[in-house]
Design an enzyme around this catalytic site. Structure first.
Site, PDB file in Angstrom:
ATOM      1  N   GLU A 215       7.935  -8.802   8.000  1.00 47.80           N
ATOM      2  CA  GLU A 215       8.406  -9.129   6.658  1.00 47.80           C
ATOM      3  C   GLU A 215       8.688  -7.865   5.852  1.00 47.80           C
ATOM      4  O   GLU A 215       7.953  -6.885   5.943  1.00 47.80           O
ATOM      5  CB  GLU A 215       7.358  -9.951   5.903  1.00 47.80           C
ATOM      6  CG  GLU A 215       7.043 -11.282   6.531  1.00 47.80           C
ATOM      7  CD  GLU A 215       6.031 -12.062   5.715  1.00 47.80           C
ATOM      8  OE1 GLU A 215       5.491 -11.493   4.738  1.00 47.80           O
ATOM      9  OE2 GLU A 215       5.784 -13.224   6.048  1.00 47.80           O
TER      10      GLU A 215
ATOM     11  N   CYS B 119      -1.924  -8.682  11.102  1.00 46.25           N
ATOM     12  CA  CYS B 119      -2.986  -7.887  10.485  1.00 46.25           C
ATOM     13  C   CYS B 119      -4.333  -8.329  11.034  1.00 46.25           C
ATOM     14  O   CYS B 119      -4.571  -9.522  11.233  1.00 46.25           O
ATOM     15  CB  CYS B 119      -2.962  -8.055   8.966  1.00 46.25           C
ATOM     16  SG  CYS B 119      -4.153  -7.006   8.091  1.00 46.25           S
TER      17      CYS B 119
ATOM     18  N   CYS C  29      -8.340 -11.103   5.692  1.00 51.31           N
ATOM     19  CA  CYS C  29      -8.722 -11.454   4.323  1.00 51.31           C
ATOM     20  C   CYS C  29      -8.464 -12.949   4.142  1.00 51.31           C
ATOM     21  O   CYS C  29      -7.371 -13.433   4.445  1.00 51.31           O
ATOM     22  CB  CYS C  29      -7.910 -10.642   3.316  1.00 51.31           C
ATOM     23  SG  CYS C  29      -8.120  -8.855   3.492  1.00 51.31           S
TER      24      CYS C  29
ATOM     25  N   CYS D  36      -5.245 -14.371   2.321  1.00 49.91           N
ATOM     26  CA  CYS D  36      -3.958 -13.756   2.664  1.00 49.91           C
ATOM     27  C   CYS D  36      -3.296 -14.503   3.815  1.00 49.91           C
ATOM     28  O   CYS D  36      -3.929 -14.771   4.842  1.00 49.91           O
ATOM     29  CB  CYS D  36      -4.177 -12.293   3.037  1.00 49.91           C
ATOM     30  SG  CYS D  36      -2.692 -11.457   3.640  1.00 49.91           S
TER      31      CYS D  36
ATOM     32  N   GLY E 263      -0.013  -6.006   7.510  1.00 47.12           N
ATOM     33  CA  GLY E 263      -0.759  -4.958   8.186  1.00 47.12           C
ATOM     34  C   GLY E 263      -1.619  -4.103   7.281  1.00 47.12           C
ATOM     35  O   GLY E 263      -1.492  -4.114   6.051  1.00 47.12           O
ATOM     36  N   GLU E 264      -2.501  -3.344   7.904  1.00 48.43           N
ATOM     37  CA  GLU E 264      -3.387  -2.385   7.242  1.00 48.43           C
ATOM     38  C   GLU E 264      -2.869  -0.981   7.543  1.00 48.43           C
ATOM     39  O   GLU E 264      -2.989  -0.487   8.666  1.00 48.43           O
ATOM     40  CB  GLU E 264      -4.817  -2.558   7.753  1.00 48.43           C
ATOM     41  CG  GLU E 264      -5.776  -1.427   7.422  1.00 48.43           C
ATOM     42  CD  GLU E 264      -5.786  -1.045   5.952  1.00 48.43           C
ATOM     43  OE1 GLU E 264      -5.460   0.122   5.657  1.00 48.43           O
ATOM     44  OE2 GLU E 264      -6.120  -1.901   5.111  1.00 48.43           O
TER      45      GLU E 264
ATOM     46  N   SER F  42      -7.413  -2.201  -2.145  1.00 53.13           N
ATOM     47  CA  SER F  42      -7.580  -3.630  -2.424  1.00 53.13           C
ATOM     48  C   SER F  42      -9.071  -3.925  -2.568  1.00 53.13           C
ATOM     49  O   SER F  42      -9.784  -4.023  -1.569  1.00 53.13           O
ATOM     50  CB  SER F  42      -6.969  -4.462  -1.293  1.00 53.13           C
ATOM     51  OG  SER F  42      -5.571  -4.246  -1.214  1.00 53.13           O
ATOM     52  N   LEU F  43      -9.523  -4.051  -3.795  1.00 53.84           N
ATOM     53  CA  LEU F  43     -10.954  -4.198  -4.066  1.00 53.84           C
ATOM     54  C   LEU F  43     -11.370  -5.672  -4.101  1.00 53.84           C
ATOM     55  O   LEU F  43     -12.215  -6.104  -3.326  1.00 53.84           O
ATOM     56  CB  LEU F  43     -11.291  -3.512  -5.389  1.00 53.84           C
ATOM     57  CG  LEU F  43     -12.751  -3.163  -5.632  1.00 53.84           C
ATOM     58  CD1 LEU F  43     -13.266  -2.199  -4.576  1.00 53.84           C
ATOM     59  CD2 LEU F  43     -12.927  -2.560  -7.020  1.00 53.84           C
TER      60      LEU F  43
ATOM     61  N   ASN G 121      -1.374 -16.034  -5.733  1.00 57.60           N
ATOM     62  CA  ASN G 121      -0.288 -16.938  -5.361  1.00 57.60           C
ATOM     63  C   ASN G 121      -0.808 -17.897  -4.297  1.00 57.60           C
ATOM     64  O   ASN G 121      -1.087 -17.468  -3.177  1.00 57.60           O
ATOM     65  CB  ASN G 121       0.904 -16.159  -4.797  1.00 57.60           C
ATOM     66  CG  ASN G 121       1.616 -15.369  -5.857  1.00 57.60           C
ATOM     67  OD1 ASN G 121       1.855 -15.856  -6.951  1.00 57.60           O
ATOM     68  ND2 ASN G 121       1.963 -14.129  -5.539  1.00 57.60           N
TER      69      ASN G 121
ATOM     70  N   CYS H 297       2.835 -11.658   0.288  1.00 60.71           N
ATOM     71  CA  CYS H 297       2.622 -11.143   1.641  1.00 60.71           C
ATOM     72  C   CYS H 297       2.249 -12.228   2.641  1.00 60.71           C
ATOM     73  O   CYS H 297       1.265 -12.936   2.477  1.00 60.71           O
ATOM     74  CB  CYS H 297       1.527 -10.081   1.619  1.00 60.71           C
ATOM     75  SG  CYS H 297       1.216  -9.345   3.223  1.00 60.71           S
TER      76      CYS H 297
END
EC number: 2.1.1.192
Length: 350
Positions: A93, A113, A117, A120, A160-161, A213-214, A289, A332
């Protein structure tokens, strides 16, 4: 016939010059090819019309390294979400985000990924492989060509990370900066945080914008949202972020997705403010979202504003970032996830 060592887009100008000489052409042809790749959008040697026709026909099979647009979804705000098909058939993407003064590209650094998470869409599909640097650069070139406008900003916030693919991400950053001409401070690398990786990035002494990203103000809540966080205590993450600031002289941006009733209460904002006291930082609040795979909800505007006000009262720089392209499934992982049955036929299973 001399083999191409790699897709031409993956080669630096000196490497292109060396390669073209192995095919019997003079060194200056390397610069011509380089210009075709980065300035003229050539996707084949055939398109490079100032190169000898016989040579182009003889070498037409050499890979360029450009992806193919598999699908494009356009939102009412003109954000465009692309599914790009790579040379091996895998899909990634990329998002083009226009505004009055800039064109931002959100790029992927991996196919899938591994972070998982739980809010996500990308993580739901699992990890397949790292992207090569030219596959990252290609995303920027594609958006630039599609919009007929120079890209001003790039954010590594797609699939991805990035820090799990650090060598290729850094190589892409260097190319985007030195060849495509995007300033390092207009390039943002975002991470959920991995032990040792933030310090590795700091040691590169890049002047990119760095975002973490906390998503939670304490370890217990954070690892419930980000399973990988159980291996990286929040206090250590913040210590590494402070070391990053000291090493690079650049502040850290903390991304915080607001999930209704989960991490969006004033008590969470107070706890976050205490954690970030005295920190050279900025907090980006991102209202969630919703995606079909999970039940999290978006907070109300009042809740969002209240959270931001608490941080502001503690003199922490804060802004609310409303995701663009929601109507096009551009958050994402959402567009790719919405077509997962079709993509399952294209994506090898681990």
């Amino acid at each position: 016939m001399a083999p191409s060592p790699a897709p031409l887009l993956s080669l630096s100008l000196p490497e292109l010059t060396d390669w073209v000489q192995t095919t019997g052409q003079p060194a200056y042809r390397g610069k011509q090819i380089h210009q075709w790749l980065y300035q003229k959008g050539a996707r084949s040697l055939t398109a490079m019309t100032d190169l000898p026709k016989v040579w182009r026909e003889k070498n037409v099979h050499y890979p360029i390294g450009r992806s193919v647009i598999d699908h494009c979804a356009v939102a009412p705000d003109h954000t465009r979400k692309y599914l790009l098909r790579l040379a091996d058939g895998l899909i990634i993407e990329t998002v083009g985000i226009p505004s009055s003064k800039r064109l931002t590209v959100c790029v992927s650094s991996q196919v899938g990924c591994a972070m998982d998470c739980n809010f996500c869409a990308t993580g739901k599909g699992g990890f397949i492989r790292n992207l090569e640097s030219h596959e990252i650069v290609d995303q920027v070139l594609t958006v630039q060509e599609e919009f007929h406008e120079r890209v001003s900003n790039v954010v590594f916030m797609g699939m991805g990370e990035p820090l799990l693919n650090l060598p290729q991400v850094v190589k892409a950053v260097e190319c985007l900066n030195q060849v495509v001409g995007i300033g390092q401070r207009a390039l943002t690398i975002s991470t959920v945080g991995l032990p040792g990786k933030i310090r590795q990035l700091a040691d590169r002494h890049l002047q990119v914008t760095f975002a973490v990203s906390l998503h939670a103000p304490n370890q217990t809540l954070r690892q419930s949202l980000i399973p990988s966080a159980r291996h990286y205590p929040l206090e250590q993450l913040l210590a590494d972020c402070r070391a990053y600031v000291e090493t690079t002289g650049r502040r850290v941006t903390f991304e915080y997705v607001l999930l209704a009733g989960v991490n969006d209460q004033p008590v969470h904002a107070e706890e976050l403010a205490q954690k970030l006291r005295g920190f050279q930082t900025h907090v980006n609040l991102i209202p969630y979202n919703p995606i079909s795979e999970v039940d999290y909800q978006r907070p109300t505007e009042a809740q969002i504003n209240q959270f931001a006000q608490v941080l502001s009262d503690h003199r922490i720089a804060v802004s609310v970032r409303y995701s663009r392209g929601v109507q096009a499934d551009a958050a994402c992982g959402q567009l790719r996830a919405s077509r997962k049955e079709e993509l399952a036929e294209l994506t090898p299973m681990a």
